[in-house]
Enzyme design. Sequence first.
Site, PDB file in Angstrom:
ATOM      1  N   VAL A 139      -7.790  -2.883   6.282  1.00 50.72           N
ATOM      2  CA  VAL A 139      -6.774  -4.217   6.633  1.00 50.72           C
ATOM      3  C   VAL A 139      -6.887  -4.896   5.512  1.00 50.72           C
ATOM      4  O   VAL A 139      -7.976  -5.881   5.466  1.00 50.72           O
ATOM      5  CB  VAL A 139      -6.753  -4.707   7.773  1.00 50.72           C
ATOM      6  CG1 VAL A 139      -5.869  -5.822   7.987  1.00 50.72           C
ATOM      7  CG2 VAL A 139      -6.975  -3.385   9.134  1.00 50.72           C
ATOM      8  N   PRO A 140      -6.093  -5.009   4.516  1.00 54.85           N
ATOM      9  CA  PRO A 140      -6.317  -5.397   2.951  1.00 54.85           C
ATOM     10  C   PRO A 140      -6.253  -6.947   3.194  1.00 54.85           C
ATOM     11  O   PRO A 140      -5.238  -7.535   2.210  1.00 54.85           O
ATOM     12  CB  PRO A 140      -5.435  -4.975   2.335  1.00 54.85           C
ATOM     13  CG  PRO A 140      -4.279  -4.555   3.034  1.00 54.85           C
ATOM     14  CD  PRO A 140      -4.955  -4.232   4.498  1.00 54.85           C
ATOM     15  N   CYS A 141      -7.023  -7.895   3.536  1.00 52.08           N
ATOM     16  CA  CYS A 141      -7.108  -9.458   3.641  1.00 52.08           C
ATOM     17  C   CYS A 141      -7.481  -9.852   1.996  1.00 52.08           C
ATOM     18  O   CYS A 141      -6.914 -11.096   1.848  1.00 52.08           O
ATOM     19  CB  CYS A 141      -7.942  -9.913   4.631  1.00 52.08           C
ATOM     20  SG  CYS A 141      -9.721  -9.342   4.702  1.00 52.08           S
ATOM     21  N   HIS A 142      -7.963  -9.031   1.573  1.00 49.67           N
ATOM     22  CA  HIS A 142      -8.224  -9.491   0.227  1.00 49.67           C
ATOM     23  C   HIS A 142      -7.082  -9.659  -0.709  1.00 49.67           C
ATOM     24  O   HIS A 142      -7.161 -10.052  -1.855  1.00 49.67           O
ATOM     25  CB  HIS A 142      -9.211  -8.542  -0.562  1.00 49.67           C
ATOM     26  CG  HIS A 142      -8.642  -6.954  -0.815  1.00 49.67           C
ATOM     27  ND1 HIS A 142      -8.681  -6.198   0.398  1.00 49.67           N
ATOM     28  CD2 HIS A 142      -8.207  -6.249  -1.708  1.00 49.67           C
ATOM     29  CE1 HIS A 142      -8.062  -5.021   0.037  1.00 49.67           C
ATOM     30  NE2 HIS A 142      -7.783  -5.001  -1.235  1.00 49.67           N
TER      31      HIS A 142
END
Length: 176
Positions: A139-142
């Site tokens: 889950v690409p919070c970056h």
Amino acid sequence: MPAARSAPLVEALRFDTVITPCGPFTVAVDGRGAVLSAVFGTELVLAAKNPAAALTRDPAATRETRRQIEEYFAGRRRRFTLKLAARGTWFQRRVWDELTRIPFGATSSYGDLAAEVGRPGAARAIGRANATNPICVIVPCHRVIRSDGSLTGFAYGTTIKRQLLELEGALPPALL
């Protein structure tokens, strides 16, 4: 006589660690094989983020998750196709779901993400939900950055955030 206390609920999670260019990356799945947690670090970090879990190393149960993580870090995977089981409030889950819509190689600002979830002006709330994302990278919070293109707000530090964005070719021009 005091009321009897029931034992705290303990969830059984199966986990394993993958060595990545950013360091150890540990993933945990539930009994259905859905990813519940993914962290940079070893099982100690995983245990700290999942205090009510009984952790068991199980490479067979995490095989598909590990394979997709390895492909991502090798530059051969742009999208994850794993079952996810992130736990959080309705709002957190809505934000995390929106994060999965940010494509590989792209970024979004906290303000843009707030607008996407129907809460314009709630950039701080988006930042808080982003910071509590239990399934890092998958889950690409970056991929969420400040509107001025600067890097901030990554649980594992801006050095790893920068490495992930470089891997995806999404580093903002101001940081090149």
